[in-house]
Write a protein that holds these residues in place. Structure first.
Motif, PDB file in Angstrom:
ATOM      1  N   ARG A 328      49.063  20.618  -2.574  1.00 18.18           N
ATOM      2  CA  ARG A 328      49.317  19.443  -3.416  1.00 18.18           C
ATOM      3  C   ARG A 328      49.624  19.928  -4.823  1.00 18.18           C
ATOM      4  O   ARG A 328      49.009  20.879  -5.308  1.00 18.18           O
ATOM      5  N   SER A 329      50.561  19.277  -5.499  1.00 16.83           N
ATOM      6  CA  SER A 329      50.974  19.694  -6.835  1.00 16.83           C
ATOM      7  C   SER A 329      51.241  18.469  -7.691  1.00 16.83           C
ATOM      8  O   SER A 329      51.561  17.393  -7.185  1.00 16.83           O
ATOM      9  N   VAL A 330      51.102  18.664  -9.008  1.00 14.85           N
ATOM     10  CA  VAL A 330      51.489  17.607  -9.927  1.00 14.85           C
ATOM     11  C   VAL A 330      53.010  17.505 -10.031  1.00 14.85           C
ATOM     12  O   VAL A 330      53.537  16.501 -10.515  1.00 14.85           O
ATOM     13  N   THR A 331      53.697  18.544  -9.572  1.00 18.98           N
ATOM     14  CA  THR A 331      55.163  18.540  -9.559  1.00 18.98           C
ATOM     15  C   THR A 331      55.647  18.153  -8.164  1.00 18.98           C
ATOM     16  O   THR A 331      55.249  18.782  -7.186  1.00 18.98           O
ATOM     17  N   PRO A 332      56.461  17.110  -8.033  1.00 21.63           N
ATOM     18  CA  PRO A 332      56.920  16.696  -6.698  1.00 21.63           C
ATOM     19  C   PRO A 332      57.585  17.840  -5.951  1.00 21.63           C
ATOM     20  O   PRO A 332      58.380  18.594  -6.513  1.00 21.63           O
ATOM     21  N   GLY A 333      57.216  17.963  -4.674  1.00 18.67           N
ATOM     22  CA  GLY A 333      57.792  19.015  -3.856  1.00 18.67           C
ATOM     23  C   GLY A 333      57.075  20.336  -3.939  1.00 18.67           C
ATOM     24  O   GLY A 333      57.393  21.259  -3.186  1.00 18.67           O
ATOM     25  N   ALA A 334      56.134  20.477  -4.843  1.00 23.83           N
ATOM     26  CA  ALA A 334      55.351  21.709  -5.019  1.00 23.83           C
ATOM     27  C   ALA A 334      56.248  22.943  -5.082  1.00 23.83           C
ATOM     28  O   ALA A 334      56.094  23.880  -4.302  1.00 23.83           O
ATOM     29  N   PRO A 335      57.198  22.977  -6.036  1.00 23.75           N
ATOM     30  CA  PRO A 335      58.101  24.140  -6.091  1.00 23.75           C
ATOM     31  C   PRO A 335      57.402  25.420  -6.518  1.00 23.75           C
ATOM     32  O   PRO A 335      57.950  26.515  -6.329  1.00 23.75           O
ATOM     33  N   GLU A 336      56.212  25.319  -7.110  1.00 22.46           N
ATOM     34  CA  GLU A 336      55.523  26.518  -7.548  1.00 22.46           C
ATOM     35  C   GLU A 336      54.880  27.287  -6.411  1.00 22.46           C
ATOM     36  O   GLU A 336      54.412  28.425  -6.596  1.00 22.46           O
ATOM     37  N   SER A 337      54.830  26.680  -5.211  1.00 22.47           N
ATOM     38  CA  SER A 337      54.189  27.325  -4.073  1.00 22.47           C
ATOM     39  C   SER A 337      55.099  28.396  -3.493  1.00 22.47           C
ATOM     40  O   SER A 337      56.268  28.147  -3.179  1.00 22.47           O
ATOM     41  N   ALA A 338      54.562  29.600  -3.321  1.00 21.49           N
ATOM     42  CA  ALA A 338      55.331  30.701  -2.727  1.00 21.49           C
ATOM     43  C   ALA A 338      55.332  30.633  -1.211  1.00 21.49           C
ATOM     44  O   ALA A 338      56.104  31.344  -0.563  1.00 21.49           O
ATOM     45  N   VAL A 339      54.465  29.776  -0.633  1.00 21.34           N
ATOM     46  CA  VAL A 339      54.346  29.649   0.821  1.00 21.34           C
ATOM     47  C   VAL A 339      54.430  28.168   1.171  1.00 21.34           C
ATOM     48  O   VAL A 339      53.732  27.346   0.572  1.00 21.34           O
ATOM     49  N   ALA A 340      55.268  27.819   2.129  1.00 20.78           N
ATOM     50  CA  ALA A 340      55.400  26.425   2.552  1.00 20.78           C
ATOM     51  C   ALA A 340      54.262  26.059   3.496  1.00 20.78           C
ATOM     52  O   ALA A 340      53.628  26.933   4.106  1.00 20.78           O
ATOM     53  N   ALA A 341      54.007  24.770   3.613  1.00 22.12           N
ATOM     54  CA  ALA A 341      52.964  24.296   4.509  1.00 22.12           C
ATOM     55  C   ALA A 341      53.285  24.711   5.933  1.00 22.12           C
ATOM     56  O   ALA A 341      54.405  24.566   6.417  1.00 22.12           O
ATOM     57  N   GLY A 342      52.261  25.250   6.614  1.00 20.70           N
ATOM     58  CA  GLY A 342      52.426  25.688   7.992  1.00 20.70           C
ATOM     59  C   GLY A 342      52.823  27.136   8.138  1.00 20.70           C
ATOM     60  O   GLY A 342      52.707  27.702   9.229  1.00 20.70           O
ATOM     61  N   GLN A 343      53.296  27.766   7.066  1.00 24.70           N
ATOM     62  CA  GLN A 343      53.713  29.160   7.144  1.00 24.70           C
ATOM     63  C   GLN A 343      52.519  30.096   6.987  1.00 24.70           C
ATOM     64  O   GLN A 343      51.478  29.729   6.439  1.00 24.70           O
ATOM     65  N   VAL A 344      52.691  31.308   7.467  1.00 23.13           N
ATOM     66  CA  VAL A 344      51.659  32.340   7.386  1.00 23.13           C
ATOM     67  C   VAL A 344      52.107  33.398   6.390  1.00 23.13           C
ATOM     68  O   VAL A 344      53.273  33.821   6.401  1.00 23.13           O
ATOM     69  N   ASP A 345      51.203  33.823   5.519  1.00 25.68           N
ATOM     70  CA  ASP A 345      51.508  34.853   4.533  1.00 25.68           C
ATOM     71  C   ASP A 345      50.438  35.938   4.614  1.00 25.68           C
ATOM     72  O   ASP A 345      49.311  35.701   5.042  1.00 25.68           O
ATOM     73  N   SER A 346      50.810  37.131   4.174  1.00 24.96           N
ATOM     74  CA  SER A 346      49.904  38.277   4.212  1.00 24.96           C
ATOM     75  C   SER A 346      49.437  38.605   2.801  1.00 24.96           C
ATOM     76  O   SER A 346      50.233  38.600   1.855  1.00 24.96           O
ATOM     77  N   TYR A 347      48.166  38.928   2.674  1.00 25.34           N
ATOM     78  CA  TYR A 347      47.576  39.269   1.388  1.00 25.34           C
ATOM     79  C   TYR A 347      46.924  40.648   1.519  1.00 25.34           C
ATOM     80  O   TYR A 347      45.977  40.823   2.292  1.00 25.34           O
ATOM     81  N   PRO A 348      47.403  41.621   0.767  1.00 25.06           N
ATOM     82  CA  PRO A 348      46.898  42.997   0.908  1.00 25.06           C
ATOM     83  C   PRO A 348      45.528  43.155   0.257  1.00 25.06           C
ATOM     84  O   PRO A 348      45.097  42.320  -0.545  1.00 25.06           O
ATOM     85  N   PRO A 349      44.819  44.236   0.599  1.00 28.25           N
ATOM     86  CA  PRO A 349      43.561  44.528  -0.111  1.00 28.25           C
ATOM     87  C   PRO A 349      43.801  44.641  -1.606  1.00 28.25           C
ATOM     88  O   PRO A 349      44.813  45.182  -2.051  1.00 28.25           O
ATOM     89  N   GLY A 350      42.882  44.084  -2.378  1.00 27.12           N
ATOM     90  CA  GLY A 350      43.034  44.052  -3.822  1.00 27.12           C
ATOM     91  C   GLY A 350      43.608  42.764  -4.345  1.00 27.12           C
ATOM     92  O   GLY A 350      43.482  42.474  -5.543  1.00 27.12           O
ATOM     93  N   SER A 351      44.233  41.969  -3.479  1.00 28.80           N
ATOM     94  CA  SER A 351      44.758  40.677  -3.915  1.00 28.80           C
ATOM     95  C   SER A 351      43.598  39.699  -4.118  1.00 28.80           C
ATOM     96  O   SER A 351      42.490  39.889  -3.593  1.00 28.80           O
ATOM     97  N   ALA A 352      43.860  38.652  -4.891  1.00 31.09           N
ATOM     98  CA  ALA A 352      42.793  37.710  -5.242  1.00 31.09           C
ATOM     99  C   ALA A 352      42.156  37.061  -4.014  1.00 31.09           C
ATOM    100  O   ALA A 352      40.915  37.039  -3.900  1.00 31.09           O
ATOM    101  N   PRO A 353      42.925  36.519  -3.055  1.00 33.42           N
ATOM    102  CA  PRO A 353      42.262  35.908  -1.889  1.00 33.42           C
ATOM    103  C   PRO A 353      41.537  36.918  -1.023  1.00 33.42           C
ATOM    104  O   PRO A 353      40.468  36.620  -0.470  1.00 33.42           O
ATOM    105  N   PHE A 354      42.093  38.110  -0.883  1.00 35.47           N
ATOM    106  CA  PHE A 354      41.444  39.134  -0.073  1.00 35.47           C
ATOM    107  C   PHE A 354      40.071  39.476  -0.645  1.00 35.47           C
ATOM    108  O   PHE A 354      39.081  39.522   0.081  1.00 35.47           O
TER     109      PHE A 354
END
Length: 852
Positions: A328-354
């Protein structure tokens, strides 16, 4: 212990020596007297001695009433004050030199922790002495330096005349710079204009007013919440001479209240369904824009692939794969998102979510932090979006419930200039914890529901058997929403003599338990139908089976067998709760049912030769019959309890159905729901069945669309059969005399009939079967004896007699004279069997015929 207090400009301090406080306040400036409950003086200080001239030793132990110049002007005197916590007033006292003095006193009724109650009486200096003057400079200093709030005084033209230091700090202007200006000129905002209109009303009415304003102070990057009080300033005559504006900075209290409101809103909105994606989206919807400008909820890619994810799901080496479940974004369409809904992304060791999932703790990052910047440097696409939208602050919060890690939530700010703070991180952690429990509930429910649906569908007929008695179409719809999969079932069972059994049933409750019970009952019905039990007897045996299942269930749950007969399952219900922190009762999210087993069932047998249909029901909705001309009628069946309740016998009803009629069997989920009673549902069902349809499948779809919402609250099973009738030319019947010599003539008749049907290839086997079955009936049974041949998709040979003893297949010994004929019949035919009737029995054998 008292801490040293700084006094004066020289920074002098009060030491901790005894009497330091007394020296500061001037003990002799106040007369202090203590009395016990009997009015005896127990304490007398220097101020009291100065006031009345008595030394402490002269007064202590005497009655206080001796000091009065006249009685206290209160009804009943001093004892009347015993119930009061405090009293004040003027008292006439007698000085030691005989003078009468009127003194204003304040009396406190003390209740010490131990010992009796006592009175403390205090008084300022004796009446008549001049009141000490207050230095005007002290008043001026108190206004200018008051730390409690921002103060400003406006005249009757609403021009500022005075402002204290806090007001100067809040406006970033000095008093000299603001004098003579209006509040709307000092604060160039709607809040200034609202305050000025309120000040005008205060000048006009003299009544105070209150406002709440939200302003950003000059030089600051966040708004402050101000609680503003406007009150009139009056002279000695009561004339309004100005307005006082006092503003209290309530920012901390305001944000604390906003956080509580957000938590309450999250508790109300998150977890409204048992759908994983919907629950994740609810977390994003609640927190944007209240907490963040962009929020995404990413779940482990392997979450749905294992029954129970391990507690530690971060890979020891290699990237972490997360699927974006919601954003969800304050900007319609959430253009700031690097990953679309439903897609899978990889986060390497050292990344914030990892790292957040590895440590199990929420983390707050600024994009300039070295670790965060190093991650962005390895991900150019994400770094480009951070720069393009000016993202400056990020929080990563793990989603975990019941010791299991589910994923991570991202909270991002870029439109709001204020960065995330520790309080925001605590709030995000609380919201994520609530959402994680709801997501886990939904995940567990989804997994169990999928298992129950798979089990349910595997136990239902995968393909309806080939038979000629009826044309059938069926539908099964599992319940939607919270109810879970139930135990509805249907079946089509070919019987001997070209007959067919139609079955519809409904197990009480929902979930795996109901589905498993349904499978047991369906198997039992097929087994009982295979031995050709009459409809009512079949339900009686099925009722006994359900009763035994109930006893088994009760024995497992209570530890002792039930001795009270059949349990009552009519009140059986299911529950679907959520988790502990979301206010729902169930901690697993699983739909549960009671251990009791209960079911309803309708069993019907249709004979295409006689066009007769036998029906019996056990607490089930009655079927509908649609005649060839389109008239719809409900079949009246005797009242009977559900299976497992017991108490009343089951009775069968027989009706004749014209060829081409429709027989509709269904479960109560089709006609009954919360918004419609059964009568209305039955009426709509009759209307739907009366509509012309191109096929039975189309009719099933019409019935479901007319009667059911998009997500039915209960399981629905529907079975519609169009009856067929065998032409008289396909059935041949002979009465056989009870004489062994009649067997030869019977064989000749059969051979002739097979020739007329063009079944010469079946003559040899049929002659053998007829000879064996008729001979056995003549030798071992009783008349009347009847032979019937039915030419359907198979060739059926039936021999009926008046005896009740059924033959049994056995292997004859070498020296036995008989016993081989029935074994030979079983070897040469597809199947054979025996069915009982009210007047005897029928032995039948069925041969497969080559396809035309």
């Amino acid at each position: 212990m008292e801490q040293p207090v700084s006094v004066g400009r020289a920074g002098r301090s009060l030491g901790e020596a005894p009497g330091a406080l007394e020296a500061l306040v001037g003990e002799a400036l106040t007369a202090r007297i203590t009395l016990d409950e009997h009015g005896t003086v127990t304490g007398w200080n220097a101020g009291a001695e100065q006031l009345l001239g008595y030394a402490s030793g002269q007064v202590t132990g005497r009655r206080a009433a001796d000091l009065l110049a006249e009685p206290i002007p209160v009804r009943g005197g001093m004892p009347a004050l015993a119930g009061l916590p405090r009293w004040n007033g003027d008292v006439a006292l007698r000085h030691r030199d005989g003078r009468k003095q009127t003194v204003r006193i304040l009396a406190h009724h003390r209740e010490p922790g131990t010992g009796p109650r006592a009175w403390l009486i205090v008084s300022a200096l004796a009446g008549g002495q001049p009141r000490p003057s207050l230095d005007e400079s002290l008043v001026s200093w108190s206004f200018a330096q008051s730390p409690c709030c921002a103060l400003a005084i406006y005249d009757t033209r609403l021009r500022l005349r005075r402002a204290n230091a806090d007001m100067e700090r809040s406006t970033a202007l000095t008093e000299e710079e603001m004098v003579g200006l209006r509040v709307s000129e000092i604060v160039d905002d709607d809040a200034g204009e609202r305050a000025e209109r309120s000040m005008a009303r205060v000048l006009r009415t003299g009544e105070p007013e209150y406002q709440e304003n939200y302003l950003r102070a000059p030089g600051e990057d966040h708004e402050h919440a101000w609680s503003v009080f406007l009150s009139a300033l009056r002279d000695h005559d009561g004339t309004v001479q100005g307005v006082c504006l006092s503003a209290h900075d309530m920012t901390e209290q305001f944000w604390a209240r906003k956080r509580l409101q957000l938590i309450a809103e999250a508790g109300r909105r998150i977890g409204s369904t048992l759908d994983v994606t919907r629950t994740a989206q609810e977390l994003a919807d609640v927190t944007v824009p209240a907490l963040a400008d962009f929020v995404s909820v990413d779940l482990l890619d392997t979450l749905d692939d294992v029954p129970e994810p391990p507690a530690h799901t971060v890979p020891a080496d290699g990237p972490l794969r997360l699927r974006r479940a919601a954003l969800r974004s304050v900007t319609p369409g959430a253009p700031e998102s690097a990953v679309a809904a439903g897609q899978v992304d990889s986060y390497p060791p050292g990344s914030a979510p990892f790292e957040s999932l590895r440590t199990g703790r929420p983390a707050l990052h600024e994009v300039t932090d070295p670790e965060f910047a190093a991650w962005l440097a390895r991900d150019p696409a994400r770094a480009a979006r951070v720069r393009a939208f000016g993202i400056h602050s990020v929080m990563t919060v793990p989603l975990a419930a019941r010791g299991t890690t589910l994923g991570v939530a991202f909270f991002v700010r870029y439109r709001s200039a204020e960065t995330f703070h520790h309080d925001d991180l605590v709030l995000a952690g609380e919201l994520a914890a609530r959402a994680a429990v709801s997501i886990d509930n939904a995940r567990r429910y989804t997994r169990e529901r999928a298992t129950a649906v798979t089990l349910q569908r595997s136990l239902l007929p995968q393909r309806l058997p080939r038979q000629a008695a009826v044309e059938v179409a069926s539908r099964y719809l599992p319940a939607g929403g919270h109810a879970g999969v139930g135990g509805d079932w249907f079946d089509v069972i070919p019987l001997s003599g070209a007959r067919v059994a139609l079955v519809v049933g409904d197990v009480v409750g929902h979930g795996l338990h109901a589905s498993a019970t349904m499978g047991r009952l369906r198997t039992a019905v097929r087994t009982l139908a295979d031995i050709d039990l009459p409809c009512d007897e079949l339900l009686t045996h099925l009722d006994d089976l359900v009763a035994r299942l109930n006893k088994e269930e009760q024995g497992e749950t209570s530890g002792h067998p039930d001795t009270s007969g059949h349990p009552d399952t009519t009140g059986h219900s299911d529950t679907t709760g959520h988790s502990d922190t979301t206010g729902h009762s169930d901690t697993t999210g699983h739909p549960e049912t009671s251990g009791d087993v209960g079911a309803t069932c309708l069993y019907a047998v249709y004979d295409p030769v006689s066009r007769n249909c036998c029906l019996a029901g056990a607490g089930h909705p009655v079927p509908a019959v649609v005649s060839p001309d389109g008239a719809v009628e409900l079949v009246g069946l005797p009242a009977a309890p559900p299976l497992g309740v017991g108490g009343l016998p089951y009775e069968a009803t027989e009706i004749d159905i014209p060829e081409g009629s429709l027989l509709a069997l269904y479960t109560n989920g089709l006609i009954e729901n919360r918004d419609r009673d059964i009568d209305a549902g039955v009426h709509r069902l009759r209307e739907s069945l009366a509509r012309p349809a191109t096929s039975l499948d189309a009719l099933c779809d019409t019935v479901l669309s007319d009667l059911l919402p998009q997500r039915p609250a209960d399981d629905v099973a529907l079975l519609i059969a169009r009856t067929r009738a065998l032409d008289a030319n396909h059935v041949a019947t002979w009465a056989v005399p009870a004489d062994p010599s009649a067997v030869a003539q019977t064989r000749k008749d059969v051979v002739a009939q097979l020739a007329r049907w063009g079944l010469s290839d079946a003559v040899f086997v049929t002659e053998l079967v007829v000879s064996e079955l008729v001979t056995n009936a003549i030798r071992h049974a009783e008349p009347p004896i009847q032979l019937r041949l039915i030419h359907d998709t198979t060739l059926i040979c039936e021999v009926s007699d008046g005896g009740n003893t059924a033959p049994h297949l056995r292997r004859a010994r070498s020296y036995d004279e008989g016993g081989r004929g029935l074994l030979l019949v079983a070897q040469l035919t597809e199947r054979w069997g025996t069915r009982q009737s009210a007047t005897g029995k029928t032995i039948w054998a069925e041969q497969t015929l080559p396809l035309p």
